[in-house]
Enzyme design. Structure first.
Site, PDB file in Angstrom:
ATOM      1  N   LYS A 176      15.217   1.236  29.567  1.00 19.39           N
ATOM      2  CA  LYS A 176      15.545   0.571  28.294  1.00 19.39           C
ATOM      3  C   LYS A 176      14.794   1.320  27.201  1.00 19.39           C
ATOM      4  O   LYS A 176      13.644   1.037  26.902  1.00 19.39           O
ATOM      5  CB  LYS A 176      15.094  -0.892  28.359  1.00 19.39           C
ATOM      6  CG  LYS A 176      15.863  -1.848  27.491  1.00 19.39           C
ATOM      7  CD  LYS A 176      15.800  -1.596  26.002  1.00 19.39           C
ATOM      8  CE  LYS A 176      14.551  -2.014  25.297  1.00 19.39           C
ATOM      9  NZ  LYS A 176      14.538  -1.554  23.872  1.00 19.39           N
ATOM     10  N   GLY A 227       4.484   0.608  24.277  1.00 19.24           N
ATOM     11  CA  GLY A 227       4.846   0.201  22.922  1.00 19.24           C
ATOM     12  C   GLY A 227       3.634  -0.403  22.235  1.00 19.24           C
ATOM     13  O   GLY A 227       2.482  -0.139  22.609  1.00 19.24           O
ATOM     14  N   SER A 228       3.890  -1.228  21.258  1.00 21.68           N
ATOM     15  CA  SER A 228       2.795  -1.769  20.444  1.00 21.68           C
ATOM     16  C   SER A 228       2.067  -2.897  21.186  1.00 21.68           C
ATOM     17  O   SER A 228       2.623  -3.534  22.091  1.00 21.68           O
ATOM     18  CB  SER A 228       3.351  -2.307  19.126  1.00 21.68           C
ATOM     19  OG  SER A 228       4.226  -3.384  19.397  1.00 21.68           O
ATOM     20  N   THR A 229       0.850  -3.140  20.770  1.00 22.98           N
ATOM     21  CA  THR A 229       0.057  -4.216  21.377  1.00 22.98           C
ATOM     22  C   THR A 229       0.730  -5.567  21.148  1.00 22.98           C
ATOM     23  O   THR A 229       0.778  -6.416  22.043  1.00 22.98           O
ATOM     24  CB  THR A 229      -1.372  -4.191  20.816  1.00 22.98           C
ATOM     25  OG1 THR A 229      -1.987  -2.973  21.250  1.00 22.98           O
ATOM     26  CG2 THR A 229      -2.204  -5.372  21.283  1.00 22.98           C
ATOM     27  N   THR A 231       3.954  -6.280  20.824  1.00 19.99           N
ATOM     28  CA  THR A 231       5.061  -6.468  21.762  1.00 19.99           C
ATOM     29  C   THR A 231       4.534  -6.603  23.186  1.00 19.99           C
ATOM     30  O   THR A 231       5.068  -7.379  23.982  1.00 19.99           O
ATOM     31  CB  THR A 231       6.065  -5.297  21.672  1.00 19.99           C
ATOM     32  OG1 THR A 231       6.401  -5.091  20.312  1.00 19.99           O
ATOM     33  CG2 THR A 231       7.315  -5.575  22.466  1.00 19.99           C
ATOM     34  N   GLY A 232       3.482  -5.865  23.495  1.00 22.62           N
ATOM     35  CA  GLY A 232       2.902  -5.929  24.838  1.00 22.62           C
ATOM     36  C   GLY A 232       2.484  -7.347  25.215  1.00 22.62           C
ATOM     37  O   GLY A 232       2.665  -7.784  26.352  1.00 22.62           O
ATOM     38  N   GLU A 249       1.165   0.037  28.351  1.00 21.32           N
ATOM     39  CA  GLU A 249       0.510   1.127  27.609  1.00 21.32           C
ATOM     40  C   GLU A 249       0.734   0.826  26.133  1.00 21.32           C
ATOM     41  O   GLU A 249       1.856   0.916  25.643  1.00 21.32           O
ATOM     42  CB  GLU A 249       1.119   2.483  27.991  1.00 21.32           C
ATOM     43  CG  GLU A 249       0.910   2.868  29.446  1.00 21.32           C
ATOM     44  CD  GLU A 249      -0.544   3.088  29.810  1.00 21.32           C
ATOM     45  OE1 GLU A 249      -1.380   3.279  28.897  1.00 21.32           O
ATOM     46  OE2 GLU A 249      -0.857   3.060  31.012  1.00 21.32           O
ATOM     47  N   CYS A 283       0.312   7.860  20.397  1.00 25.13           N
ATOM     48  CA  CYS A 283      -0.643   6.804  20.691  1.00 25.13           C
ATOM     49  C   CYS A 283      -2.061   7.352  20.775  1.00 25.13           C
ATOM     50  O   CYS A 283      -3.005   6.700  20.365  1.00 25.13           O
ATOM     51  CB  CYS A 283      -0.261   6.095  21.985  1.00 25.13           C
ATOM     52  SG  CYS A 283      -0.046   7.216  23.370  1.00 25.13           S
ATOM     53  N   GLU A 381      -3.861   0.392  13.150  1.00 26.63           N
ATOM     54  CA  GLU A 381      -3.238   1.599  13.707  1.00 26.63           C
ATOM     55  C   GLU A 381      -2.159   2.070  12.732  1.00 26.63           C
ATOM     56  O   GLU A 381      -1.142   1.400  12.568  1.00 26.63           O
ATOM     57  CB  GLU A 381      -2.589   1.273  15.058  1.00 26.63           C
ATOM     58  CG  GLU A 381      -1.946   2.479  15.698  1.00 26.63           C
ATOM     59  CD  GLU A 381      -1.036   2.145  16.883  1.00 26.63           C
ATOM     60  OE1 GLU A 381      -0.326   1.135  16.855  1.00 26.63           O
ATOM     61  OE2 GLU A 381      -1.045   2.934  17.840  1.00 26.63           O
TER      62      GLU A 381
HETATM   63  P1  NAD Z   1       7.452  -1.539  20.022  1.00 24.46           P
HETATM   64  O1  NAD Z   1       6.469  -2.398  20.695  1.00 24.46           O
HETATM   65  O2  NAD Z   1       8.062  -1.997  18.760  1.00 24.46           O
HETATM   66  O3  NAD Z   1       8.678  -1.186  20.979  1.00 24.46           O
HETATM   67  C1  NAD Z   1       8.485  -0.621  22.265  1.00 24.46           C
HETATM   68  C2  NAD Z   1       9.691  -0.918  23.131  1.00 24.46           C
HETATM   69  O4  NAD Z   1       9.791  -2.322  23.359  1.00 24.46           O
HETATM   70  C3  NAD Z   1      11.035  -0.516  22.534  1.00 24.46           C
HETATM   71  O5  NAD Z   1      11.893  -0.112  23.579  1.00 24.46           O
HETATM   72  C4  NAD Z   1      11.523  -1.820  21.915  1.00 24.46           C
HETATM   73  O6  NAD Z   1      12.929  -1.823  21.742  1.00 24.46           O
HETATM   74  C5  NAD Z   1      11.065  -2.810  22.964  1.00 24.46           C
HETATM   75  N1  NAD Z   1      10.839  -4.183  22.481  1.00 24.46           N
HETATM   76  C6  NAD Z   1      10.713  -4.628  21.214  1.00 24.46           C
HETATM   77  N2  NAD Z   1      10.439  -5.947  21.219  1.00 24.46           N
HETATM   78  C7  NAD Z   1      10.403  -6.343  22.504  1.00 24.46           C
HETATM   79  C8  NAD Z   1      10.133  -7.577  23.153  1.00 24.46           C
HETATM   80  N3  NAD Z   1       9.858  -8.671  22.456  1.00 24.46           N
HETATM   81  N4  NAD Z   1      10.150  -7.611  24.504  1.00 24.46           N
HETATM   82  C9  NAD Z   1      10.386  -6.491  25.225  1.00 24.46           C
HETATM   83  N5  NAD Z   1      10.636  -5.281  24.670  1.00 24.46           N
HETATM   84  C10 NAD Z   1      10.640  -5.215  23.320  1.00 24.46           C
HETATM   85  O7  NAD Z   1       6.691  -0.139  19.813  1.00 24.46           O
HETATM   86  P2  NAD Z   1       7.223   1.137  19.057  1.00 24.46           P
HETATM   87  O8  NAD Z   1       7.158   0.872  17.579  1.00 24.46           O
HETATM   88  O9  NAD Z   1       8.495   1.601  19.665  1.00 24.46           O
HETATM   89  O10 NAD Z   1       6.122   2.229  19.447  1.00 24.46           O
HETATM   90  C11 NAD Z   1       4.942   2.422  18.721  1.00 24.46           C
HETATM   91  C12 NAD Z   1       3.783   1.752  19.419  1.00 24.46           C
HETATM   92  O11 NAD Z   1       3.724   2.194  20.760  1.00 24.46           O
HETATM   93  C13 NAD Z   1       2.458   2.100  18.822  1.00 24.46           C
HETATM   94  O12 NAD Z   1       1.651   0.944  18.750  1.00 24.46           O
HETATM   95  C14 NAD Z   1       1.855   3.086  19.799  1.00 24.46           C
HETATM   96  O13 NAD Z   1       0.463   3.165  19.806  1.00 24.46           O
HETATM   97  C15 NAD Z   1       2.388   2.578  21.087  1.00 24.46           C
HETATM   98  N6  NAD Z   1       2.396   3.620  22.089  1.00 24.46           N
HETATM   99  C16 NAD Z   1       1.512   3.528  23.124  1.00 24.46           C
HETATM  100  C17 NAD Z   1       1.456   4.546  24.061  1.00 24.46           C
HETATM  101  C18 NAD Z   1       0.481   4.497  25.214  1.00 24.46           C
HETATM  102  O14 NAD Z   1       0.637   5.258  26.152  1.00 24.46           O
HETATM  103  N7  NAD Z   1      -0.514   3.630  25.187  1.00 24.46           N
HETATM  104  C19 NAD Z   1       2.324   5.631  23.955  1.00 24.46           C
HETATM  105  C20 NAD Z   1       3.210   5.674  22.894  1.00 24.46           C
HETATM  106  C21 NAD Z   1       3.245   4.657  21.968  1.00 24.46           C
END
Ligand code: NAD
Length: 477
Positions: A176, A227-229, A231-232, A249, A283, A381
């Protein structure tokens, strides 16, 4: 900025159970360098997600019973397919994400490299007891169906840490990708239809609702999320209902600490790219640069010079080293931080808010001179090409400030004396700490975040084992 639709935008299809699935509806994918539509991505329905999960569940037992040598071969074949189509995939990455084509090419090559190196990893068996009374072993068994949810900064690169390990361990996968960057993953799914047994890799794309459907789907056994904290946290909450396993992550606010004995000429450029690579959308990029007062002015001057000379532009254009911000949402986030710095009177050493509305989402690399530690640009961030330079006199103070964050992803320490740097590095609260380099990742080395930067690790054998459960088998003699 205008968003115009190109009539000839290519449509890509989702891959479910080894075949193309017609889209009920699509949404436009925007090139951040032009703000024009570069493709149409399917908006997956709930029924289609159910079908993808069902296909992955059907395929999983057959995939898991293959000898591991066969799965290793499949991983290498996937790598060959990626290599053979690297030009097309890299171009898609640049179009949907914005980065320079050379960087996108490296990203695609990296996915192939990771697959090959992952194919060589072992799934160890531990012998707990082996004597006249009993034989007891603990082995690693697959979890079942893995959902790989990726962000937009590395549409292909992020799969390096998920696809190969999940498959090698005997799981089937639902990819996804980010809503913003679905095209390269969709194309990869298309390329793999003839390569893998049906249902082993499925690719679904969609708007904002799809992610939560995936994380709450009872047929998915593991969420591998980057993704972001924020959303995590939602992913973890959603996964809780079925106790779905998670690896998270997440975000970071990585500090770099530069000690007074560094060779300024040598480190300034490394520090620059450690912050501004991929337009700061990494990240593990440096997000806070702590410079000892003895070298602050000289490093600041060198970095300003680099920032003013670097070519920012469309990633498809020759000579461009920094592309646009990848999407409007992130552009607005970074601009909001820049406005805050301007309004609070921070010293803008170079860059800053754009003077006019460009056609694409471009920002010049921006250096902010010694803002207060509690400024938003220090505490949040930024995930964009804006870097606060922070002066320190006492390394104890720098360590304390570096650690005063909810995040703990990466960090780096720079010194002519590696032992002195190591002593500082060992006191930093981060999942990965580099000395005199930054962002070096390897398929053999695990990485992950401490504190709010994540749960679990990716890459290396430890990353592979995150796609397994431990099972103990005991035979009474
Ligand atoms: P995001 O959290 O907005 O989205 C990440 C993914 O989750 C996307 O596929 C998005 O469509 C999906 N998503 C969105 N809402 C969701 C939900 N409620 N439930 C499940 N999935 C959902 O992050 P982003 O803006 O795409 O990426 C940037 C962030 O990712 C930054 O905070 C960055 O630090 C982090 N990041 C971390 C690492 C790492 O390895 N730690 C690597 C790259 C990016």
């Amino acid at each position: 900025m205008s968003t115009t639709t190109q009539t000839a935008a290519t449509a890509y299809s989702m891959t479910i159970d080894g075949v193309a699935v017609p889209a009920a509806s699509t949404y436009p994918v925007i090139d951040p360098a032009t703000c024009r539509v570069v493709g149409e991505a399917p908006d997956c329905t709930r029924e289609q997600l159910d079908a993808a999960v069902a296909a992955a569940r059907r395929a999983q037992p057959g995939w898991a019973v293959l000898p591991v040598a066969d799965r290793r071969r499949y991983l290498r074949t996937i790598a060959e397919v990626i290599d053979a189509n690297a030009g097309e995939l890299a171009r898609l990455v640049t179009l949907e994400q914005g980065k320079p084509l050379a960087a996108a090419t490296g990203e695609v090559a990296g996915l192939g490299h990771w697959l090959r190196e992952t194919a060589a990893l072992d799934l160890p068996v531990t012998v707990n007891q082996d004597d006249a009374e009993r034989r007891s072993i603990t082995r690693h068994v697959p979890l079942g169906v893995v959902a790989a949810i990726t962000p937009w900064n590395y549409p292909m690169g992020q799969l390096s840490f998920k696809l190969g390990p999940a498959l090698l361990a005997g799981n089937t996968v639902i990819v996804k990708p980010s809503t913003f960057t679905p095209l390269s993953a969709l194309r990869l799914g298309e390329l793999l239809r003839d390569v893998l047994p049906a249902g082993v890799v499925n690719v679904v794309t969609g708007a904002d609702g799809l992610g939560p459907w995936v994380t709450r789907h009872p047929g998915i056994d593991k969420i591998s999320f980057t993704g972001s904290t924020r959303t995590g946290r939602d992913v973890m909450a959603g996964a809780g209902a079925s106790l779905t396993r998670v690896t998270l992550e997440l975000g970071g606010n990585d500090p770099a600490i530069v000690l007074p004995d560094v060779d300024v000429d040598q480190v300034a450029e490394q520090l620059f790219w450690g912050a501004f690579g991929n337009a700061g959308q990494i990240c593990l990029a440096t997000k806070r640069l702590y410079l000892h007062a003895d070298v602050y002015d000289r490093i600041a001057a060198r970095m300003v010079d680099l920032a003013e000379r670097v070519t920012v532009g469309n990633g498809l254009d020759e000579g461009v080293l920094i592309g646009p911000i990848s999407n409007r949402r992130q552009y607005d986030t970074v601009v909001d931080l820049l406005r805050d710095s301007r309004d609070r009177g921070h010293e803008i050493l170079t860059g800053g808010l754009p003077e006019d509305e460009p056609d694409g989402l471009f920002l010049r690399p921006t250096l902010i001179g010694d803002p207060p530690e509690n400024a938003r640009i220090v505490q949040e961030e930024q995930f964009g090409p804006v870097l606060p330079l922070l002066r320190f006199h006492d390394v104890e103070d720098a360590v304390a400030r570096a650690n005063a964050s909810e995040y703990g992803l990466g960090a780096s320490v720079w010194s002519a004396d590696p032992d002195a740097a190591l002593a500082v590095a060992e006191r930093l609260q981060a999942g990965t700490v580099w000395v005199n380099e930054i962002m070096h990742l390897s398929p053999l080395v695990p990485f992950g975040g401490l504190k709010q930067s994540g749960v679990g690790v990716e890459s290396g054998q430890a990353g592979l084992l995150e796609f397994t459960e431990r099972q103990t088998v005991t035979v009474r003699r």
